[in-house]
Scaffold this motif. Sequence first.
Motif, PDB file in Angstrom:
ATOM      1  N   LYS A  81       8.624   9.185   9.000  1.00 39.53           N
ATOM      2  CA  LYS A  81       7.810   9.304   7.780  1.00 39.53           C
ATOM      3  C   LYS A  81       8.302  10.480   6.955  1.00 39.53           C
ATOM      4  N   GLY A  82       8.049  10.371   5.675  1.00 38.14           N
ATOM      5  CA  GLY A  82       8.491  11.444   4.782  1.00 38.14           C
ATOM      6  C   GLY A  82       7.308  12.336   4.419  1.00 38.14           C
ATOM      7  N   LYS A  83       7.549  13.148   3.385  1.00 34.84           N
ATOM      8  CA  LYS A  83       6.480  14.064   2.934  1.00 34.84           C
ATOM      9  C   LYS A  83       5.256  13.245   2.515  1.00 34.84           C
ATOM     10  N   SER A 111       8.340  -3.286  -6.048  1.00 34.75           N
ATOM     11  CA  SER A 111       8.981  -2.075  -6.589  1.00 34.75           C
ATOM     12  C   SER A 111       7.946  -1.187  -7.253  1.00 34.75           C
ATOM     13  N   ASP A 112       8.188   0.107  -7.160  1.00 34.61           N
ATOM     14  CA  ASP A 112       7.260   1.061  -7.802  1.00 34.61           C
ATOM     15  C   ASP A 112       8.042   2.027  -8.668  1.00 34.61           C
ATOM     16  N   ASP A 113       7.339   2.867  -9.406  1.00 33.09           N
ATOM     17  CA  ASP A 113       8.035   3.814 -10.290  1.00 33.09           C
ATOM     18  C   ASP A 113       7.844   5.241  -9.796  1.00 33.09           C
ATOM     19  N   SER A 144       0.840  -1.208   0.000  1.00 33.25           N
ATOM     20  CA  SER A 144       0.000   0.000   0.000  1.00 33.25           C
ATOM     21  C   SER A 144       0.874   1.257   0.000  1.00 33.25           C
ATOM     22  N   ASN A 145       2.014   1.208   0.666  1.00 31.36           N
ATOM     23  CA  ASN A 145       2.964   2.334   0.569  1.00 31.36           C
ATOM     24  C   ASN A 145       3.353   2.551  -0.885  1.00 31.36           C
ATOM     25  N   ALA A 146       3.694   1.414  -1.568  1.00 27.22           N
ATOM     26  CA  ALA A 146       4.159   1.505  -2.958  1.00 27.22           C
ATOM     27  C   ALA A 146       3.066   2.113  -3.837  1.00 27.22           C
ATOM     28  N   GLY A 185       3.538  11.342   4.313  1.00 30.28           N
ATOM     29  CA  GLY A 185       3.395  10.105   5.080  1.00 30.28           C
ATOM     30  C   GLY A 185       2.226  10.202   6.047  1.00 30.28           C
ATOM     31  N   GLU A 186       1.848   9.061   6.614  1.00 30.04           N
ATOM     32  CA  GLU A 186       0.743   9.097   7.578  1.00 30.04           C
ATOM     33  C   GLU A 186       1.282   9.032   8.996  1.00 30.04           C
ATOM     34  N   THR A 187       1.195   7.826   9.656  1.00 33.16           N
ATOM     35  CA  THR A 187       1.715   7.808  11.036  1.00 33.16           C
ATOM     36  C   THR A 187       3.181   7.398  11.121  1.00 33.16           C
ATOM     37  N   GLY A 188       3.688   6.767  10.105  1.00 32.88           N
ATOM     38  CA  GLY A 188       5.105   6.353  10.137  1.00 32.88           C
ATOM     39  C   GLY A 188       5.329   5.109  10.971  1.00 32.88           C
ATOM     40  N   LEU A 189       4.278   4.316  11.165  1.00 32.44           N
ATOM     41  CA  LEU A 189       4.440   3.084  11.948  1.00 32.44           C
ATOM     42  C   LEU A 189       4.395   1.826  11.080  1.00 32.44           C
ATOM     43  N   GLY A 190       3.863   1.981   9.842  1.00 33.82           N
ATOM     44  CA  GLY A 190       3.665   0.810   8.967  1.00 33.82           C
ATOM     45  C   GLY A 190       4.937  -0.003   8.754  1.00 33.82           C
ATOM     46  N   LEU A 191       6.044   0.655   8.405  1.00 32.57           N
ATOM     47  CA  LEU A 191       7.272  -0.080   8.113  1.00 32.57           C
ATOM     48  C   LEU A 191       7.906  -0.639   9.389  1.00 32.57           C
ATOM     49  N   ALA A 192       7.760   0.097  10.510  1.00 36.43           N
ATOM     50  CA  ALA A 192       8.300  -0.415  11.785  1.00 36.43           C
ATOM     51  C   ALA A 192       7.587  -1.717  12.146  1.00 36.43           C
TER      52      ALA A 192
HETATM   53  N1  LIG Z   1       7.287   3.012  -1.811  1.00 38.51           N
HETATM   54  C1  LIG Z   1       7.724   4.129  -1.233  1.00 38.51           C
HETATM   55  N2  LIG Z   1       8.221   5.129  -1.979  1.00 38.51           N
HETATM   56  C2  LIG Z   1       8.675   6.253  -1.407  1.00 38.51           C
HETATM   57  N3  LIG Z   1       8.694   6.477  -0.078  1.00 38.51           N
HETATM   58  C3  LIG Z   1       8.200   5.524   0.717  1.00 38.51           C
HETATM   59  C4  LIG Z   1       7.715   4.295   0.184  1.00 38.51           C
HETATM   60  N4  LIG Z   1       7.307   3.514   1.227  1.00 38.51           N
HETATM   61  C5  LIG Z   1       7.547   4.221   2.353  1.00 38.51           C
HETATM   62  N5  LIG Z   1       8.059   5.427   2.050  1.00 38.51           N
HETATM   63  C6  LIG Z   1       8.472   6.469   3.006  1.00 38.51           C
HETATM   64  O1  LIG Z   1       8.641   5.880   4.269  1.00 38.51           O
HETATM   65  C7  LIG Z   1       7.841   6.530   5.248  1.00 38.51           C
HETATM   66  C8  LIG Z   1       7.462   5.539   6.319  1.00 38.51           C
HETATM   67  O2  LIG Z   1       6.544   4.595   5.829  1.00 38.51           O
HETATM   68  P1  LIG Z   1       5.546   3.886   6.821  1.00 38.51           P
HETATM   69  O3  LIG Z   1       4.740   2.904   6.096  1.00 38.51           O
HETATM   70  O4  LIG Z   1       6.331   3.433   7.987  1.00 38.51           O
HETATM   71  O5  LIG Z   1       4.680   5.091   7.322  1.00 38.51           O
HETATM   72  P2  LIG Z   1       3.474   5.798   6.619  1.00 38.51           P
HETATM   73  O6  LIG Z   1       3.152   5.100   5.371  1.00 38.51           O
HETATM   74  O7  LIG Z   1       3.865   7.216   6.497  1.00 38.51           O
HETATM   75  O8  LIG Z   1       2.342   5.647   7.706  1.00 38.51           O
HETATM   76  P3  LIG Z   1       1.556   4.305   8.143  1.00 38.51           P
HETATM   77  O9  LIG Z   1       1.999   4.041   9.515  1.00 38.51           O
HETATM   78  O10 LIG Z   1       0.140   4.642   8.045  1.00 38.51           O
HETATM   79  O11 LIG Z   1       1.981   3.233   7.160  1.00 38.51           O
HETATM   80  C9  LIG Z   1       6.720   7.086   4.464  1.00 38.51           C
HETATM   81  O12 LIG Z   1       6.163   8.193   5.166  1.00 38.51           O
HETATM   82  C10 LIG Z   1       7.364   7.484   3.162  1.00 38.51           C
HETATM   83  O13 LIG Z   1       7.972   8.749   3.302  1.00 38.51           O
END
Ligand SMILES: Nc1ncnc2c1ncn2[C@@H]1O[C@H](COP(=O)(O)OP(=O)(O)OP(=O)(O)O)[C@@H](O)[C@H]1O
Length: 439
Positions: A398-400, A378-380, A352-354, A402-409
Amino acid sequence: MKLHYQLNAAFTALILVLMTITAFFIYSLLMDMLILDERRQLEARADILIDVINDQSPSSGPTLSQLVQDRNYPMLLFNQEEDVILFRTMPANIAQEWVLRYEGELVNQEVWAGGGERFVVYDFPLSPRSDQVLVMATPLNDLQAVQSVFALRMIVVILIGLILAVLISYFFTRRLVTPLSRLKLELKKIEKRQFDQLEAVEATGEIKEVEQSVRNMASELSRYIHSQKQFFQNASHELKTPLQSIQGYAEGIRDGIFEGEAAEKGYNVMISETERLKKIVNEMILLAKLDSSEDVYHPERTDIMSLVTQAHDRLLPLAQEKGVALSIQTDESFYAEVDHERVLQAFINIISNAIRHAEHEVRVETFEKNQSLVVKVSDDGEGIPQELLSQLFERFMKGKGGETGLGLAISRAIVERSGGSIKAYNESGAVFEIELPSD
Ligand SMILES: Nc1ncnc2c1ncn2[C@@H]1O[C@H](COP(=O)(O)OP(=O)(O)OP(=O)(O)O)[C@@H](O)[C@H]1O
Ligand SMILES: [Mg+2]
């Protein structure tokens, strides 16, 4: 007791024991060697005597009795058949005693007792056919005096050796212990969290390895403390923002500032912010539980390929909504011992991030590598911001946009609980690779 002194004491004690044992052996062998040497000298002396006897002419040189008496050699010449003393330079009582005891007892002995004294002797028949026996003797006391002088010298040598050993041991143990003392100081700095004041310790071998481990541990600890601080700052910020908005609308409605449609909007914001708060708190609890191995992870034999397909199917509507092509390439079944709900959640988070960051398409591929399955997403899109890359999987990072920044953790915690690993890098867009070992 300090290690330095302990090592010194152990080394000195070892040297002392070794030297004492060696000295004891030398001392006990010495008397045998002295007796052997003395018998050789007596034999040589006897040869000279016999020469003198053979060369004896009435007019020339000293007489036999003069010669032996001048030199104070205890000696005895007797007839063993008749037990008669022919010549002697030793006290009569000893000579008499030896003549009587000769045949039965003394004949093969090297040390004879007599008159309360002991003598090293060399005895031999004067000529093959005669019954006359010549006995040359040296009091054992003389040899014991030599032995005592030797023992005294040996004690001096041992003492000098011991002093040298202590000095050498002091030098070596200092070389060994100094890096340890320095390391102790460095550990004190770590204890006080003075990570920036750490200095390299000069050492070799195992101590160098320990020093390296200590430094690695310190940098890991420093990084951990830093990330904890950042986590608390981010978490409080993340929780404060929705709370402030809820408080603002609640007070506005209470004070009659928001009425009618505005109040309606306020209620909706309050509900959605409460939802967001609930999501954040739930995710934080989940992360804490995943970290502390509480009962939130139930591994069972799972086909990872089917999880990838499920994640794809669930996210297809989202991708279509965003106008992104979501393609998937899977192979035959690959089984791993994982919690399927959690791993599915990790795949959904990453895909979903991608989709959110993609320009046109997201590709999900799978391939096997060293008994593991790699799921590559991978995404483009624009890729992961460089400054974010090193801490991408930290909480609230999280980057620009981004939402909560917890998904990847959460994804990393799940993948690591499953015995796998996760990494991210940029190619034409962002790439995430999840590697899961087979069961
Ligand atoms: N496919 C991607 N391309 C570019 N940046 C990404 C990608 N996936 C993650 N990121 C960067 O990593 C940050 C952290 O992602 P993460 O999933 O942890 O948090 P989030 O998506 O912002 O919030 P959530 O907790 O709801 O997932 C994102 O805010 C974004 O800046
Ligand atoms: Mg996310």
